[in-house]
Design an enzyme around this catalytic site. Structure first.
Site, PDB file in Angstrom:
ATOM      1  N   ASP A   1      51.188  49.025  24.971  1.00 51.25           N
ATOM      2  CA  ASP A   1      50.386  47.849  24.644  1.00 51.25           C
ATOM      3  C   ASP A   1      48.916  48.092  24.970  1.00 51.25           C
ATOM      4  O   ASP A   1      48.038  47.844  24.170  1.00 51.25           O
ATOM      5  CB  ASP A   1      50.912  46.600  25.371  1.00 51.25           C
ATOM      6  CG  ASP A   1      51.156  46.848  26.863  1.00 51.25           C
ATOM      7  OD1 ASP A   1      50.884  47.965  27.357  1.00 51.25           O
ATOM      8  OD2 ASP A   1      51.629  45.918  27.538  1.00 51.25           O
TER       9      ASP A   1
ATOM     10  N   ASP B   1      44.975  51.239  30.566  1.00 55.10           N
ATOM     11  CA  ASP B   1      43.936  50.706  31.446  1.00 55.10           C
ATOM     12  C   ASP B   1      43.441  51.843  32.342  1.00 55.10           C
ATOM     13  O   ASP B   1      42.598  52.639  31.945  1.00 55.10           O
ATOM     14  CB  ASP B   1      44.548  49.530  32.216  1.00 55.10           C
ATOM     15  CG  ASP B   1      43.566  48.829  33.123  1.00 55.10           C
ATOM     16  OD1 ASP B   1      42.364  48.992  32.939  1.00 55.10           O
ATOM     17  OD2 ASP B   1      44.015  48.093  34.023  1.00 55.10           O
TER      18      ASP B   1
ATOM     19  N   PHE C   1      40.934  40.936  31.689  1.00 53.24           N
ATOM     20  CA  PHE C   1      42.385  40.807  31.656  1.00 53.24           C
ATOM     21  C   PHE C   1      42.784  40.028  30.410  1.00 53.24           C
ATOM     22  O   PHE C   1      42.393  38.884  30.228  1.00 53.24           O
ATOM     23  CB  PHE C   1      42.895  40.108  32.910  1.00 53.24           C
ATOM     24  CG  PHE C   1      44.371  40.217  33.069  1.00 53.24           C
ATOM     25  CD1 PHE C   1      44.946  41.377  33.549  1.00 53.24           C
ATOM     26  CD2 PHE C   1      45.202  39.158  32.709  1.00 53.24           C
ATOM     27  CE1 PHE C   1      46.319  41.494  33.684  1.00 53.24           C
ATOM     28  CE2 PHE C   1      46.581  39.273  32.847  1.00 53.24           C
ATOM     29  CZ  PHE C   1      47.132  40.435  33.334  1.00 53.24           C
TER      30      PHE C   1
ATOM     31  N   ASP D   1      51.389  39.934  29.169  1.00 51.21           N
ATOM     32  CA  ASP D   1      51.672  38.737  29.959  1.00 51.21           C
ATOM     33  C   ASP D   1      50.702  38.541  31.114  1.00 51.21           C
ATOM     34  O   ASP D   1      49.965  39.449  31.494  1.00 51.21           O
ATOM     35  CB  ASP D   1      53.077  38.828  30.552  1.00 51.21           C
ATOM     36  CG  ASP D   1      53.129  39.824  31.717  1.00 51.21           C
ATOM     37  OD1 ASP D   1      52.615  40.950  31.561  1.00 51.21           O
ATOM     38  OD2 ASP D   1      53.658  39.474  32.786  1.00 51.21           O
TER      39      ASP D   1
HETATM   40  P1  5GP Z   1      47.549  51.595  33.598  1.00 52.37           P
HETATM   41  O1  5GP Z   1      48.533  52.471  34.295  1.00 52.37           O
HETATM   42  O2  5GP Z   1      46.958  52.216  32.371  1.00 52.37           O
HETATM   43  O3  5GP Z   1      46.497  51.081  34.543  1.00 52.37           O
HETATM   44  O4  5GP Z   1      48.334  50.280  33.234  1.00 52.37           O
HETATM   45  C1  5GP Z   1      48.919  50.050  32.024  1.00 52.37           C
HETATM   46  C2  5GP Z   1      49.752  48.792  32.071  1.00 52.37           C
HETATM   47  O5  5GP Z   1      49.096  47.780  32.848  1.00 52.37           O
HETATM   48  C3  5GP Z   1      49.901  48.191  30.696  1.00 52.37           C
HETATM   49  O6  5GP Z   1      51.032  48.702  30.036  1.00 52.37           O
HETATM   50  C4  5GP Z   1      50.024  46.702  31.008  1.00 52.37           C
HETATM   51  O7  5GP Z   1      51.369  46.387  31.291  1.00 52.37           O
HETATM   52  C5  5GP Z   1      49.203  46.516  32.262  1.00 52.37           C
HETATM   53  N1  5GP Z   1      47.845  46.029  31.941  1.00 52.37           N
HETATM   54  C6  5GP Z   1      46.677  46.709  31.997  1.00 52.37           C
HETATM   55  N2  5GP Z   1      45.638  45.938  31.618  1.00 52.37           N
HETATM   56  C7  5GP Z   1      46.155  44.731  31.288  1.00 52.37           C
HETATM   57  C8  5GP Z   1      45.591  43.504  30.788  1.00 52.37           C
HETATM   58  O8  5GP Z   1      44.391  43.340  30.547  1.00 52.37           O
HETATM   59  N3  5GP Z   1      46.477  42.497  30.550  1.00 52.37           N
HETATM   60  C9  5GP Z   1      47.818  42.600  30.786  1.00 52.37           C
HETATM   61  N4  5GP Z   1      48.570  41.534  30.526  1.00 52.37           N
HETATM   62  N5  5GP Z   1      48.379  43.738  31.256  1.00 52.37           N
HETATM   63  C10 5GP Z   1      47.563  44.790  31.497  1.00 52.37           C
END
Ligand code: 5GP
Length: 181
Positions: free
Chosen positions: A101, A104, A153, A160
């Site tokens: 999705d 980040d 966010f 979610d």
């Molecule tokens: P990463 O390991 O890249 O930091 O995190 C990825 C996961 O963090 C995504 O698959 C998602 O579930 C969650 N995430 C990161 N940013 C957001 C955001 O802005 N909104 C939401 N709802 N989830 C996020």
């Protein structure tokens, strides 16, 4: 209550999502037409994206699901990735595409890519609907990106906040009072 009342502004409309999915599906169909790839959907956020994406593709793909945790119910990535549900099939010798999705910090995918290399996948690529580039910690690049988003966010279309807002048909930013409470 109405979910939309909690949204400060819409970042990506349902129509824009549809167009993005069409473009990604076309690229993936071209690149994987003779490869029968495994699309690994990371639960739960990427489910809506995956189901819309594959319906726009006209080449064979297999679909598998994995559940990992790195966030809990909060809004900060912990970098501590735990596998909650693993794949049911072997990826050895297979072309794998992770369907995400949002990327980040990139820590979740970095962990998964390393893991799949040890499992001897033939190739491992990343297809993400959203890319939050500013917040990257891990050194990874997505091969297919729907669109970039600012470091805010976002919720909706699978994403979610504490398990809510996944069923909004668009991507939006929450009103601050929703998460400050
Ligand atoms: P990463 O390991 O890249 O930091 O995190 C990825 C996961 O963090 C995504 O698959 C998602 O579930 C969650 N995430 C990161 N940013 C957001 C955001 O802005 N909104 C939401 N709802 N989830 C996020």
């Amino acid at each position: 209550m109405k979910l939309s009342d909690d949204i400060e502004r819409v970042l990506i409309s349902a129509e824009e999502l549809e167009q993005i999915n069409g473009e990604l599906a076309q690229q993936l169909s071209n690149d994987y037409k003779d490869k029968n790839p495994i699309f690994v959907c990371v639960l739960k956020g990427a489910v809506l994206f995956l189901t819309d994406l594959v319906r726009k593709m006209d080449s064979p793909v297999e679909i598998e699901f994995m559940d990992v945790s790195s966030y809990g119910d909060g809004m900060e990535s912990s970098g501590d990735v735990k596998i909650l549900k693993d794949l049911d099939v072997s990826v050895a010798g297979r072309d794998v595409v992770f369907i995400e999705d949002i990327v980040d910090t990139g820590q979740t995918l970095k962990y998964l890519i390393e893991l799949f290399k040890t499992r001897k996948a033939k190739s491992v690529k990343i297809c993400t609907l959203l890319d939050k580039k500013e917040n990257r910690v891990a050194n990874i690049n997505s091969d297919y990106v729907g669109t970039t988003v600012p470091n805010e966010f976002v919720v909706g279309y699978g994403l979610d906040f504490a398990e809510k807002y996944r069923n909004l048909p668009y991507i939006g930013v929450l009103k601050p009072e929703v998460y400050e409470n």
